[in-house]
Design an enzyme around this catalytic site. Structure first.
Site, PDB file in Angstrom:
ATOM      1  N   THR A 121       0.822  -1.130   0.219  1.00  0.00           N
ATOM      2  CA  THR A 121      -0.110   0.062   0.059  1.00  0.00           C
ATOM      3  C   THR A 121       0.870   1.249  -0.036  1.00  0.00           C
ATOM      4  OG1 THR A 121      -1.388   1.338   1.366  1.00  0.00           O
ATOM      5  CG2 THR A 121      -0.133  -0.425   2.509  1.00  0.00           C
ATOM      6  N   ASP A 122       0.403   2.552  -0.370  1.00  0.00           N
ATOM      7  CA  ASP A 122       1.035   3.587  -0.398  1.00  0.00           C
ATOM      8  C   ASP A 122       1.278   4.118   1.095  1.00  0.00           C
ATOM      9  OD1 ASP A 122      -1.538   4.287  -0.014  1.00  0.00           O
ATOM     10  OD2 ASP A 122      -1.853   6.000  -1.487  1.00  0.00           O
ATOM     11  N   TYR A 181      -1.392  -0.209  11.221  1.00  0.00           N
ATOM     12  CA  TYR A 181      -1.421  -1.121   9.899  1.00  0.00           C
ATOM     13  C   TYR A 181      -0.374  -0.838   9.136  1.00  0.00           C
ATOM     14  CZ  TYR A 181      -3.104  -1.713   5.002  1.00  0.00           C
ATOM     15  OH  TYR A 181      -3.226  -1.906   3.828  1.00  0.00           O
TER      16      TYR A 181
END
Ligand code: NAD
Ligand code: TYD
Length: 355
Positions: free
Chosen positions: A141-142, A166
């Site tokens: 993810t970015d 996360y």
């Protein structure tokens, strides 16, 4: 790419990807979907493929080494696409531990099995020779890059600076993948995608949550001032980007995936209300998320320039289709919210033993 292991294929992006890859790759002979069916895993998402003779579902945990080893031995995978993760930032703030074990240890378990089964000389620690055509793809993810100010974009060389449990767990997973490439030569890629939207997204995430609440005339909870910016990509464009990396990506490389669609949260919420013909009075500003990242935006020039990938959806068309999908699948949302979707597994697979 003949024998593929997909992890987390009962989730939002994984289920879209399974459908996409079975449709687009007739040469694919076997696809195994390993999914633990946490609250986010829903086999109803895969109804359209469950009778495809190439598809096999296995309920299990990516942290279970014996199971992962056995699956590699039984199915002789040449490709792994690793989606399985704990994926919701708000949950990670309340309960970080499972994010660390799933997103970090789970990744290492898969890498170990891939290394053991794919190395030509497994007992030679200096050998970097692998079977022809094998590839491990880490779906990241970015968010691992942290937050941007008002200007700038994340590129592949942006330093990792995750802010939530996360994103820290995803960044850790990425680091382990990098280490397995650098140390052992494992042919691996990492993709870092911006926020996805589209069908089958669990309604704890912004877009399906807002559509559902607006439809039911419930308040739409906007964190802080609603001016946080995300760079939205239709899930099918994410699937085609992953497919491009599997086909043409250079081993060891990271590819950012984004569609140049920066939008403030409040702008999206207003669009949903307009499309549904609902009043803005449903908008309810609530206390901000702790450590809330202000802005994400992707520089996609590497994947577009080197691999020739480009997104097909405009945000307007993608959002219109997505809103329609949720409106015409109110029964799907209803079963997810009530928890009834879990009964589907029991009905379909309850009698099947784990391999
Ligand atoms: P999701 O939460 O919808 O699905 C995750 C899936 O993983 C579920 O089916 C769940 O049952 C399964 N799973 C969880 N723990 C497991 C375990 N220990 N063993 C086996 N299966 C397990 O997530 P998603 O939105 O589809 O995201 C998929 C991947 O893409 C994740 O790695 C996420 O970090 C990444 N990603 C998501 C987005 C996004 O906008 N949703 C953006 C960029 C990257
Ligand atoms: P989310 O869909 O949780 O994705 P992420 O946190 O991974 O970007 O949230 C997207 C944006 O929407 C994020 O800035 C938080 C915001 N948000 C709200 O304002 N209200 C909500 O109820 C939710 C779920 C998210």
């Amino acid at each position: 790419m003949k024998h593929v292991l997909i992890t987390g294929g009962a989730g939002f992006i994984g289920s879209n990807f399974i459908q996409f890859i079975l449709d687009s790759r007739p040469d694919l002979e076997r696809l195994v979907n390993l999914d633990l069916l946490t609250y986010a895993g829903n086999l109803e998402n895969l109804k359209a493929v469950e009778r495809d003779s190439r598809y096999r579902f296995v309920k299990g945990d990516i942290r279970d080494r014996d199971l992962v080893e056995r699956l590699f031995a039984d199915y002789d995978f040449d490709t792994v696409v690793h989606f399985a993760a704990e994926s919701h930032v708000d949950r990670s703030i309340v309960e970080p531990e499972v994010f660390l074990t799933t997103n970090i240890i789970g990744t290492q378990t898969l890498l170990d099995a891939a290394k053991r089964h794919w190395k030509q000389f497994p007992d030679d620690k200096y050998s970097r020779a692998y079977r022809e055509g094998v590839r491990y793809l880490q779906v990241s993810t970015d968010e691992v890059y942290g937050a941007l100010g008002e200007t700038g974009l994340f590129c592949e060389s942006t330093p990792l600076a995750p802010n939530s449990p996360y994103s820290a767990s995803k960044a850790s997973g990425d680091m382990i993948v990098r280490a397995y490439y650098q140390t052992y030569g494992l042919p691996a890629n990492i993709t870092r995608c911006s926020n996805n939207y589209g069908p089958y997204q669990f309604p704890e995430k912004l877009i399906p949550l807002m559509i559902h609440n607006a439809r039911e005339d419930r308040p739409l909870p906007v964190y802080g001032d609603g001016m946080q910016i995300r760079d939205w990509l239709h899930v099918r464009d994410h699937c085609s980007a992953i497919s491009a990396v599997l086909e043409r990506g250079t081993a060891g490389e990271v590819y950012n995936i984004g569609g140049n669609n920066e939008r403030a949260n409040i702008e999206i919420i207003r669009l949903i209300l307009r499309e549904l013909g609902k009043p803005e009075s449903l908008i309810t500003y609530v206390k901000d998320r702790p450590g809330h990242d202000r802005r994400y935006a992707i520089d996609n020039t590497k994947i577009t320039g080197e691999l020739g990938w480009k997104p097909l959806y405009t945000f307007e068309q993608g959002m219109r289709e997505t809103i329609q999908w949720y409106l015409t699948h109110a029964d799907w949302i209803g079963r997810v919210i009530s928890g009834d979707y879990r009964a589907y597994y029991q009905e379909m697979y309850g009698a099947i033993e784990r391999p």
